[in-house]
Design an enzyme around this catalytic site. Structure first.
Site, PDB file in Angstrom:
ATOM      1  N   HIS A  70       0.963  -1.225  -0.182  1.00 13.78           N
ATOM      2  CA  HIS A  70      -0.320   0.298  -0.104  1.00 13.78           C
ATOM      3  C   HIS A  70       0.981   1.471  -0.386  1.00 13.78           C
ATOM      4  CE1 HIS A  70      -3.231   2.438   2.175  1.00 13.78           C
ATOM      5  NE2 HIS A  70      -3.007   2.827   0.679  1.00 13.78           N
ATOM      6  N   HIS A  89       1.270   4.540  -2.834  1.00 16.07           N
ATOM      7  CA  HIS A  89       2.231   5.980  -2.508  1.00 16.07           C
ATOM      8  C   HIS A  89       3.155   7.006  -2.918  1.00 16.07           C
ATOM      9  CE1 HIS A  89      -1.378   7.465   0.251  1.00 16.07           C
ATOM     10  NE2 HIS A  89      -1.797   5.514   0.060  1.00 16.07           N
ATOM     11  N   HIS A 149      -3.826   1.196  -6.504  1.00 17.02           N
ATOM     12  CA  HIS A 149      -4.562   1.645  -4.810  1.00 17.02           C
ATOM     13  C   HIS A 149      -6.339   1.420  -4.454  1.00 17.02           C
ATOM     14  CE1 HIS A 149      -5.596   5.448  -2.193  1.00 17.02           C
ATOM     15  NE2 HIS A 149      -4.329   4.904  -2.239  1.00 17.02           N
ATOM     16  N   ASN A 201      -6.605  -0.250  -0.523  1.00 14.96           N
ATOM     17  CA  ASN A 201      -6.965   0.880   0.429  1.00 14.96           C
ATOM     18  C   ASN A 201      -8.604   1.072   0.336  1.00 14.96           C
ATOM     19  OD1 ASN A 201      -6.345   3.725   1.769  1.00 14.96           O
ATOM     20  ND2 ASN A 201      -8.430   4.105   0.531  1.00 14.96           N
ATOM     21  N   ILE A 249      -6.410   8.978  -0.471  1.00 18.18           N
ATOM     22  CA  ILE A 249      -6.052   9.005   0.892  1.00 18.18           C
ATOM     23  C   ILE A 249      -5.277   8.284   1.144  1.00 18.18           C
ATOM     24  CG2 ILE A 249      -8.233   7.125   0.803  1.00 18.18           C
ATOM     25  CD1 ILE A 249      -7.982   9.786   3.276  1.00 18.18           C
TER      26      ILE A 249
END
Length: 927
Positions: free
Chosen positions: A582, A587, A774, A778, A927
């Site tokens: 993740h 990110h 993602h 997530n 997020i």
């Protein structure tokens, strides 16, 4: 002769616009007089205004002889008319207002309206795509002000449209850019500008701004916005070339200084801000990035170093914001949703923290019903606390009474259809292909499994799992036959954790193994776990590792031990999911590509237009993660097994395993051995686990993204020459590798960027990572992982061992239920974890989803009709994928997503309403 005084100049000079030959136009500074100002009105003014009028008249008197000289318009020597015909253009600016203003902001707004009345206003200037034939400079319109800012101060609604009027030469050509100077005291959010006029041969010209315009007091230079017409660098119209280069130079900055929150500068730095050495030695963390610990780069803030360690950047603690370029910050709707989620998180963790601070008792869950009460009852029942504790804390009593709804947790989806499913092996296995971390399952191709760690340090590389352990679970096959038939799969976290276990297990309240789990693929297409290996580091370097192998239970005792072993596997999985798959692989690795895009790709570049929706909010959420999630003593360290070595585990994967060329979905599936290349299949690969919901649905979206990107790239890059000669494109990719991922810049696996196919492949991977990948990792965190016994983020006990501790083993036999719960996180860790993943699983009201319309503020995102048509095809493909996913979730032959008590797999279903929905694919890592 009529005298008219104009404002807008800095010195007394003849004005350009007059109503006729009998009128003498005269310009003065804008803050002094309003236009026009008859002499009678001057005579009526008193005090200070009268004295100012006298000075003005005196100044005019001094200039009259010069203005009356021959050759000056209106003078006695005659009139010289302009040979250029003028045409009128009108600009409509859409400004988005804040819906909730505090008193300070409201007062500032009124002051701006007053300043606007006296000439400190918003000034615009159009820039033509043409250059002046004589000066060889871009043709400009001359500066004009927004006319109706003050009058519309009280306008209702979120959006306000202001107007400005230009007079330009008839041969001005097409407006290609517009400059905006905000001479008010505060910034405003400019959504779009539309310029139109009867003489424009191209029709209305659209500017999709979507940007904060700072006051000239903060940012003295004018803001530049380009029209929505895309241009490759070599095709830039002459009038825009200089502006294009200057805008990119401004966005790059000079690499020095402390960034202000109002800045728009994109630059790089290492992760040297995760620790807080000034707080104490235990909060020192290694710098991630550099030769010693390779890591991607993050956005530079320029903050000064800490007092005690010059190489570490000083911290910015909540509630103070951390710098990101101004336009990367959350907008009002997003900020409101995120703040609301953080409030829930604070309330959910405040009470246990307060209780823990006044009570010596460790608050463990006393039974599974106490865990269930987190979702059903009030705060008192949540914690199993006695009434007298609440009487000691009035603040808690008040929060309890006024915020009861916010102090309850929503029931995770994992419990909604079958409350006891988490106890069974079929759900444990199904989570490997349809859970929140479906990207670690691999085909087992070597038996016994072998470690790649240094045997001189970590002992013999072979696993302790033998054929005898699993032979009885292979439906009559030998291990070799099962491997040949692609029936054996593994989740291997051995090498990820083993180098760090001594440090993890030395932390109070943390205990972990390095785990391997072997699965058998049944005839029904489901997986079943058949062996779990739990390893610890050798007591001396090079010695055999202590390890135990657990197999499916046959009695009550082995059932509890098997449950504990599965909990340790889930804890390993939770850590790798959060730190590697993740955080790192979406990110952190995306951030350098985003920084380089803003630094090297002009807003008018077609590839920037393609990438723009997939970069939204990523820098902001990553900055918040550095501030609160991945920092020393942050949420990740507090709630997950790795604790203070979390960053090092993430960095070890980046150094040893991360490869950009294998981050696309088909390449990743092939790398893990769960798919093989097959040109006859719709997506070019054949899955070895037919019912693999993440891969099944992911390939639908991957193919849609690839088709869209390929068609878009072909519009602008017909051949290799156009790719290779694009200086902005090549600069973006080169800097992404050599600076953003500079620690791995010499790796041979970086894809080339020489052909349209190369470009389409790179862009497809980036869009996939930012959107579907993602989303899959997530938005199921709370729905599928919010029930802590099913997926504990950390463990506090190793398995009981009769030889190691006979008293502990006796306690386990006497109360296995209590032993299991005491091995789980305590109430404080569990509630903190649940509150945070609840926030992280939430879609905000302003979420932008894959395949949705891309118009920005009512303005088309591009003026290229072919590109718009290609995106419409993409939107249709995404809608088709969603319909296929719905049908799959109703197909009873797909037992990993349909059946009694089985949750449908919707994490890659593209659309979603706001909130925690366990579905929805936003365009970006938001997020």
């Amino acid at each position: 002769m009529e005298l008219t005084v104009l404002r807008g100049a800095t010195a007394a000079v003849p004005a350009r616009r007059c109503r006729g030959p009998s009128e003498l136009c005269f310009a003065l500074p804008p803050a002094r007089l309003r236009h026009p100002l008859p002499r009678e009105e001057q005579q009526q003014q008193g005090g200070r205004r009268r004295r100012r009028g006298v000075r003005v008249v005196a100044a005019i008197s001094e200039e009259l002889p010069r203005l009356a000289s021959p050759g000056i318009k209106g003078g006695a020597g005659g009139e010289r008319r302009s040979s250029r015909e003028k045409v009128a253009l009108r600009a409509a600016l859409t400004v988005r207002r804040k819906q909730k203003e505090d008193i300070k902001e409201a007062v500032a707004g009124h002051l701006d309206a007053l300043w606007d009345m006296v000439g400190r206003n918003v000034v615009l200037e159009l820039i033509s795509t043409k250059i002046h034939p004589r000066t060889k400079k871009p043709m400009q319109s001359g500066r004009v002000s927004i006319k109706d800012w003050c009058q519309k101060r009280g306008a209702k609604g979120e959006h306000v449209v202001y107007t400005a009027e230009f007079k330009v030469d008839a041969d001005f050509g097409e407006p290609g850019a517009i400059t905006v100077a905000n001479r008010h005291n505060r910034e405003f959010f400019l959504e779009s500008i539309v310029v139109e006029g009867g003489e424009l041969p191209c029709g209305p010209v659209h500017f999709a701004c979507h940007s904060w315009v700072q006051s000239t007091r903060e940012l003295p230079t004018k803001r530049v916005f380009f029209s929505n017409k895309p241009y490759l660098p070599s095709e830039t119209p002459p009038g825009l070339r200089e502006l294009r280069e200057k805008e990119l130079k401004d966005l790059r900055g000079d690499g020095t200084g402390v960034r202000k929150l109002s800045d728009r500068i994109y630059d790089y730095a290492t992760y040297n801000d995760l620790g807080n050495p000034d707080r104490g030695k235990e909060f020192i963390r290694p710098i991630l990035g550099g030769e010693k610990i390779p890591y991607p780069r993050r956005c530079r803030t320029g903050r000064p170093p800490t007092d005690t360690y010059m190489l570490a950047e000083s911290r910015v603690e909540k509630p103070h914001p951390i710098y990101v370029p101004r336009d990367e910050a959350f907008e009002e709707l997003k900020q409101g949703a995120f703040s609301s989620g953080r409030l829930r998180a604070v309330l959910h963790t405040l009470i246990p923290s307060l209780i823990a601070s006044i009570s010596a008792e460790t608050h463990n869950f006393k039974g599974f019903h106490h865990v269930d009460n987190l979702y059903k009852e009030g705060l008192r029942l949540k914690l199993g606390l006695q009434e007298h504790l609440f009487q000691k804390i009035p603040l808690v009593q008040k929060i309890q009474e006024s915020s009861e709804g916010m102090l309850r947790y929503d029931t995770p989806s994992i419990l909604s259809k079958d409350k006891f499913a988490w106890l069974r092996d079929d759900l444990f296995a199904r989570q490997a292909v349809a859970g929140i971390n479906p990207v670690n399952i691999e085909r087992l191709q070597v038996f016994p499994p072998v470690s790649k760690l240094d045997p001189a340090i970590y002992g013999p590389p072979e696993s302790s799992v033998t054929e005898a352990h699993i032979a009885g679970h292979l439906n009559g096959l030998t291990v070799q036959q099962a491997m040949d038939d692609a029936k054996l799969f593994i989740m291997d976290y051995h090498d990820v954790y083993l180098p760090f276990l001594d440090r993890i297990n030395a932390i109070e309240g943390r205990k972990a193994y390095a785990t391997r789990t072997i699965f058998f693929l049944t005839q029904a297409g489901t997986l079943k776990p058949i062996a779990i290996e739990l390893s610890l580091p050798p007591t001396q370097p090079g010695e055999p590792r202590p390890s135990k192998v657990m197999t499916p239970p046959c009695d009550a005792t082995s059932n509890w031990l098997w449950m504990l072993a599965k909990a340790h596997v889930s804890s390993n999985d939770a850590g790798v999911h959060q730190l590697v798959n993740h955080w790192l692989r979406t990110h952190a690795t995306m951030e350098p590509f985003i920084l380089a895009a803003h630094r090297h790709l002009s807003a008018m570049h077609p590839i920037f237009k393609l990438l723009h929706p997939h970069m939204r909010y990523t820098l902001e959420i990553n900055a918040l993660a550095r501030q609160s999630l991945i920092n020393a003593d942050g949420v990740i360290e507090s709630c997950f097994t790795p604790g203070p070595v979390s960053g090092e585990i993430s960095a070890a994967y980046y150094r040893n395993h991360w490869r950009f060329d294998l981050e696309g979905l088909p390449s990743d599936l092939i790398r893990r051995g769960v798919a093989v290349e097959d040109a006859m299949q719709p997506h070019g690969v054949r899955l070895l686990i037919d019912d693999y919901p993440y891969a099944n649905d992911g390939l639908l979206l991957w193919s849609a993204i690839r088709s869209w990107v390929e068609s878009y790239v072909q519009l602008y890059y017909p051949d290799a020459r156009t790719v290779q000669s694009d200086i902005e494109l090549q600069g973006w990719y080169l800097e992404s590798i050599h600076v953003g991922h500079g620690d791995l810049r010499h790796e041979p696996w970086w894809p080339p960027l020489s052909t349209p196919a190369d470009l389409a492949s790179i862009l497809t991977t980036l869009v996939w990572l930012a959107s579907a990948q993602h989303a899959a990792l997530n938005f199921g965190q709370y729905p599928l992982g919010g029930y802590v016994p099913n997926r504990p983020p950390l463990m506090r006990r190793l398995l009981p061992d009769l030889e190691r501790d006979s008293a502990e083993y006796a306690a386990f036999l006497a109360d296995p239920h209590g032993f299991f719960l005491n091995a789980m996180p305590g109430v404080l860790e569990a509630t903190k974890f649940m509150a945070v993943v609840d926030t992280l699983s939430t879609h905000s009201p302003d979420e932008e989803y894959l395949g949705e319309g891309r118009d920005e503020g009512g303005v088309p995102w591009t003026a290229d009709e072919e590109a718009v048509a290609a995106h419409s095809m993409f939107a249709a493909d995404v809608r088709s994928a969603e319909e296929i996913i719905e049908r799959r979730n109703a197909d009873h032959s797909r037992k990993n997503r349909c059946g009694a008590g089985v949750l449908p797999y919707e994490l890659l279903a593209p659309s979603s309403p706001p909130g925690v929905t366990c579905r929805g694919v936003p365009n970006s890592i938001s997020i």
